[in-house]
Design a protein around this motif. Structure first.
Motif, PDB file in Angstrom:
ATOM      1  N   LYS A  32      15.790   9.780  14.185  1.00 16.27           N
ATOM      2  CA  LYS A  32      14.740  10.545  13.520  1.00 16.27           C
ATOM      3  C   LYS A  32      15.328  11.627  12.627  1.00 16.27           C
ATOM      4  N   GLU A  33      16.361  12.299  13.121  1.00 13.00           N
ATOM      5  CA  GLU A  33      16.981  13.374  12.345  1.00 13.00           C
ATOM      6  C   GLU A  33      17.746  12.810  11.152  1.00 13.00           C
ATOM      7  N   TYR A  34      18.445  11.704  11.342  1.00 11.43           N
ATOM      8  CA  TYR A  34      19.130  11.064  10.222  1.00 11.43           C
ATOM      9  C   TYR A  34      18.149  10.729   9.102  1.00 11.43           C
ATOM     10  N   ILE A  35      16.989  10.171   9.453  1.00 13.59           N
ATOM     11  CA  ILE A  35      16.004   9.797   8.439  1.00 13.59           C
ATOM     12  C   ILE A  35      15.476  11.026   7.720  1.00 13.59           C
ATOM     13  N   ARG A  36      15.197  12.089   8.470  1.00  9.72           N
ATOM     14  CA  ARG A  36      14.734  13.323   7.826  1.00  9.72           C
ATOM     15  C   ARG A  36      15.763  13.833   6.828  1.00  9.72           C
ATOM     16  N   ARG A  37      17.040  13.793   7.209  1.00 10.25           N
ATOM     17  CA  ARG A  37      18.098  14.266   6.309  1.00 10.25           C
ATOM     18  C   ARG A  37      18.223  13.377   5.076  1.00 10.25           C
ATOM     19  N   LEU A  38      18.070  12.069   5.254  1.00  9.98           N
ATOM     20  CA  LEU A  38      18.128  11.166   4.101  1.00  9.98           C
ATOM     21  C   LEU A  38      17.002  11.474   3.113  1.00  9.98           C
ATOM     22  N   LEU A  39      15.795  11.613   3.609  1.00 13.12           N
ATOM     23  CA  LEU A  39      14.664  11.894   2.734  1.00 13.12           C
ATOM     24  C   LEU A  39      14.801  13.264   2.061  1.00 13.12           C
ATOM     25  N   TYR A  55      14.792  13.240  -1.851  1.00 14.76           N
ATOM     26  CA  TYR A  55      13.507  13.634  -2.428  1.00 14.76           C
ATOM     27  C   TYR A  55      13.094  15.074  -2.121  1.00 14.76           C
ATOM     28  N   GLY A  56      13.918  15.804  -1.387  1.00 14.97           N
ATOM     29  CA  GLY A  56      13.531  17.142  -0.938  1.00 14.97           C
ATOM     30  C   GLY A  56      13.369  18.166  -2.040  1.00 14.97           C
ATOM     31  N   ASP A  57      13.998  17.958  -3.199  1.00 12.00           N
ATOM     32  CA  ASP A  57      13.859  18.918  -4.289  1.00 12.00           C
ATOM     33  C   ASP A  57      12.462  18.888  -4.894  1.00 12.00           C
ATOM     34  N   GLU A  58      11.775  17.754  -4.778  1.00 15.06           N
ATOM     35  CA  GLU A  58      10.460  17.608  -5.407  1.00 15.06           C
ATOM     36  C   GLU A  58       9.305  17.557  -4.420  1.00 15.06           C
ATOM     37  N   TYR A  59       9.599  17.215  -3.153  1.00 17.89           N
ATOM     38  CA  TYR A  59       8.516  16.968  -2.211  1.00 17.89           C
ATOM     39  C   TYR A  59       8.760  17.684  -0.890  1.00 17.89           C
ATOM     40  N   ASP A  60       7.659  17.963  -0.212  1.00 18.72           N
ATOM     41  CA  ASP A  60       7.723  18.354   1.188  1.00 18.72           C
ATOM     42  C   ASP A  60       7.718  17.058   1.998  1.00 18.72           C
ATOM     43  N   ILE A  61       8.801  16.770   2.673  1.00 22.12           N
ATOM     44  CA  ILE A  61       8.991  15.448   3.282  1.00 22.12           C
ATOM     45  C   ILE A  61       7.915  15.128   4.306  1.00 22.12           C
ATOM     46  N   GLU A  62       7.615  16.039   5.192  1.00 16.97           N
ATOM     47  CA  GLU A  62       6.652  15.742   6.256  1.00 16.97           C
ATOM     48  C   GLU A  62       5.230  15.623   5.724  1.00 16.97           C
ATOM     49  N   THR A  63       4.918  16.356   4.679  1.00 14.28           N
ATOM     50  CA  THR A  63       3.569  16.302   4.114  1.00 14.28           C
ATOM     51  C   THR A  63       3.402  15.141   3.142  1.00 14.28           C
ATOM     52  N   ASP A  64       4.385  14.957   2.274  1.00  9.03           N
ATOM     53  CA  ASP A  64       4.262  13.979   1.191  1.00  9.03           C
ATOM     54  C   ASP A  64       4.762  12.588   1.570  1.00  9.03           C
ATOM     55  N   PHE A  65       5.467  12.474   2.707  1.00  7.23           N
ATOM     56  CA  PHE A  65       5.929  11.178   3.221  1.00  7.23           C
ATOM     57  C   PHE A  65       5.400  11.006   4.649  1.00  7.23           C
ATOM     58  N   ASP A  84       0.820  -1.214   0.000  1.00  2.95           N
ATOM     59  CA  ASP A  84       0.000   0.000   0.000  1.00  2.95           C
ATOM     60  C   ASP A  84       0.853   1.264   0.000  1.00  2.95           C
ATOM     61  N   ASN A  85       1.938   1.251  -0.792  1.00  2.00           N
ATOM     62  CA  ASN A  85       2.849   2.395  -0.929  1.00  2.00           C
ATOM     63  C   ASN A  85       3.531   2.799   0.376  1.00  2.00           C
ATOM     64  N   VAL A  86       3.562   1.897   1.346  1.00  2.00           N
ATOM     65  CA  VAL A  86       4.238   2.168   2.611  1.00  2.00           C
ATOM     66  C   VAL A  86       5.617   1.512   2.579  1.00  2.00           C
ATOM     67  N   ALA A  87       6.590   2.180   3.151  1.00  2.00           N
ATOM     68  CA  ALA A  87       7.936   1.621   3.256  1.00  2.00           C
ATOM     69  C   ALA A  87       8.458   1.803   4.671  1.00  2.00           C
ATOM     70  N   ARG A  88       9.304   0.853   5.085  1.00  2.00           N
ATOM     71  CA  ARG A  88      10.078   1.038   6.318  1.00  2.00           C
ATOM     72  C   ARG A  88      11.330   1.808   5.943  1.00  2.00           C
ATOM     73  N   ILE A  89      11.527   2.957   6.564  1.00  2.00           N
ATOM     74  CA  ILE A  89      12.701   3.780   6.310  1.00  2.00           C
ATOM     75  C   ILE A  89      13.442   3.891   7.631  1.00  2.00           C
ATOM     76  N   GLY A  90      14.635   3.363   7.683  1.00  3.30           N
ATOM     77  CA  GLY A  90      15.321   3.290   8.965  1.00  3.30           C
ATOM     78  C   GLY A  90      16.817   3.314   8.833  1.00  3.30           C
ATOM     79  N   LEU A  91      17.488   3.012   9.937  1.00  2.00           N
ATOM     80  CA  LEU A  91      18.944   3.020   9.964  1.00  2.00           C
ATOM     81  C   LEU A  91      19.437   2.156  11.115  1.00  2.00           C
ATOM     82  N   THR A  92      20.686   1.797  11.000  1.00  2.00           N
ATOM     83  CA  THR A  92      21.408   1.095  12.058  1.00  2.00           C
ATOM     84  C   THR A  92      22.659   1.898  12.389  1.00  2.00           C
ATOM     85  N   MET A  93      22.996   1.995  13.670  1.00  2.96           N
ATOM     86  CA  MET A  93      24.231   2.683  14.046  1.00  2.96           C
ATOM     87  C   MET A  93      24.720   2.166  15.389  1.00  2.96           C
TER      88      MET A  93
END
Length: 459
Positions: free
Chosen positions: A277-284, A288-298, A239-248
């Motif tokens: 949370k901040e790492y994920i925001r920076r990745l997105l 995709y930040g040139d085309e989308y508003d991350i918080e609204t469109d993701f 349903d167009n959902v993805a897990r977006i995450g990280l390991t550190m």
């Protein structure tokens, strides 16, 4: 006091697999799981041992459970490739190179539903699965029958001849139990704060064209954040959902990071390692930040994951350990260190080691366990330990070089999997990369990849 043949601490994949195998072989078995609430498991408590929930094709055979055996809602997407993205270079794999009974590159799954499937499978076989059953301590008397008495936080006691420790990479019970069988402080070797990575992920709904782009692919970014086996990922679900995450790694000191300006997800203004949370925001934003508003469109999908679309969990990044089987104790799954931050968790090895433990517990003879688990998953663990050691000090430039070399190797070997190649026509650098891996792996031959051996236990 209740008595069972097998008492299992932890109700994740390893614990449920152990219970199923034991019960299916005719033994009485009980799983003791403290139980946590999850947004995607609203009607029952269950384990907290979550991960990115992806299985590669040959992992299906290691695990011993084909997706066809699962309810339809467990598998949420099938995979046809893995994309490894460096700062300047990238690599795409369309096959793992290992023989498998599964026809696709792999699949992504809903982890809560997978846990529920394993739990129901165990109880259908006759095992008991109890939640709100936090273990306070374990008392063992090798001359008694049964040998183990498990003290629960609610004051109840449960006893059994065989104790299966499946409490995950944090080892809250395992460390306490094993400490009595070694002539050193067990936390010096298995301390959670020293050996584990932390992972964070968000469930986000993707814009339509982004969802089409990532469909069928697991994507990893290497060399974008500092730390050994530190990387963000995207795993497509349904349903167009993805897990977006990280390991550190846990407890990194930013001041100790060399050439920090080379890491795309760090900022000059950072005074410490950014939170997940901040790492994920920076990745997105980067992707995709040139085309989308991350918080609204993701947007976050708040009815998935552990809490409001997010989850945080520990991943063991240690070498595995043997078990003190003479004491009637076996350690399985994440608690024994067979999951890995390098290859994204380890549900397949957790299920397999749990199944071996349950089978032997029902037979009444645990002595083959340390050999059996090595025969079953030793090659898999040895590969991951070797690869992890090879890339331990990699920075962004090293990842670019590795991906460039790997692509040349694939082209020279008709797309075969990288570290099974003998073709050196891609050049001297490629030959050195393969030789380094093979030398490292050879150094782990036999059981040299095990960090705590059976003969170190005093029973």
């Amino acid at each position: 006091m209740e008595r069972f043949d097998v008492v299992i601490v932890g109700g994740g994949p390893a614990g449920s697999a152990a219970a199923h195998a034991a019960a299916e072989s005719g033994a009485s078995a009980v799983v003791l799981e403290k139980g946590v609430p999850r947004a995607d498991r609203p009607d029952r408590l269950g384990p907290d041992s979550t991960d990115a929930a992806g299985i590669l094709d040959y992992w299906v055979d290691i695990m011993g459970i084909h997706p066809d055996e699962m309810p339809d809602d467990v598998v949420v997407s099938t995979l046809d490739r893995a994309e490894f993205i460096g700062p300047e270079e990238s690599l795409v794999l369309h096959r793992t190179g290992f023989d498998s009974s599964y026809d696709h590159f792999g699949y992504c799954m809903n982890r809560a539903r997978f846990d529920d499937f394993l739990r129901d499978r165990a109880t259908d076989a006759g095992a008991e699965y109890r939640v709100k059953a936090s273990v306070r301590d374990v008392e063992t008397d090798l001359e008694a029958s049964p040998r183990h008495t498990v003290h629960l936080a609610n004051g109840d006691d449960v006893s059994g001849d065989v104790l299966v420790l499946a409490d995950g990479p944090q080892r809250q019970v395992t460390n306490k139990v094993l400490d009595r069988y070694v002539p050193f402080d067990i936390t010096d070797r298995l301390a959670t704060t020293k050996v584990n990575h932390i992972a964070y992920q968000e469930h986000r709904r993707l814009p339509e064209d982004v969802a089409r782009d990532v469909e069928g692919a697991i994507k990893f970014w290497w060399g974008y954040m500092p730390g050994h086996t530190a990387y963000p990922w995207i795993f497509p679900n349904d349903d167009n959902v993805a897990r977006i995450g990280l390991t550190m790694p846990i407890g990194m000191d930013l001041s100790a990071v060399e050439a920090r300006e080379q890491y795309a997800l760090l900022r000059d203004s950072d005074e410490r390692i950014p939170p997940g949370k901040e790492y994920i925001r920076r990745l997105l934003e980067q992707e995709y930040g040139d085309e989308y508003d991350i918080e609204t469109d993701f947007p976050l999908v708040e009815d998935r994951g552990k809490s409001k679309g997010t989850e945080t969990y520990a991943i063991s990044s240690t070498r595995p350990i043997d078990s003190p089987t003479e004491a009637g104790i076996v350690v399985t799954g994440g608690a024994m260190g067979v999951t890995s931050a390098f290859h994204e968790g380890g549900d397949h090895v957790a299920v397999r080691t749990g199944a071996i433990a349950g089978e032997l517990a029902a037979d009444g003879d645990l002595s083959p366990y340390n050999d059996r688990w090595k025969d079953a998953i030793g090659d898999e663990v040895r590969r991951n330990v070797a690869l992890s050691d090879v890339v331990r000090d990699y920075g962004p430039d090293d990842w670019d070089k590795a991906f460039s070399v790997a692509r040349k190797l694939m082209e020279a070997s008709s797309g075969d999997t990288l570290f099974k190649m003998n073709n050196v026509t891609a050049g001297l650098t490629a030959a050195r990369l393969v030789a380094t891996y093979k030398k490292t792996k050879y150094g782990l031959r036999g059981d040299r990849f095990v960090q705590l051996h059976a003969d170190e236990f005093v029973v």
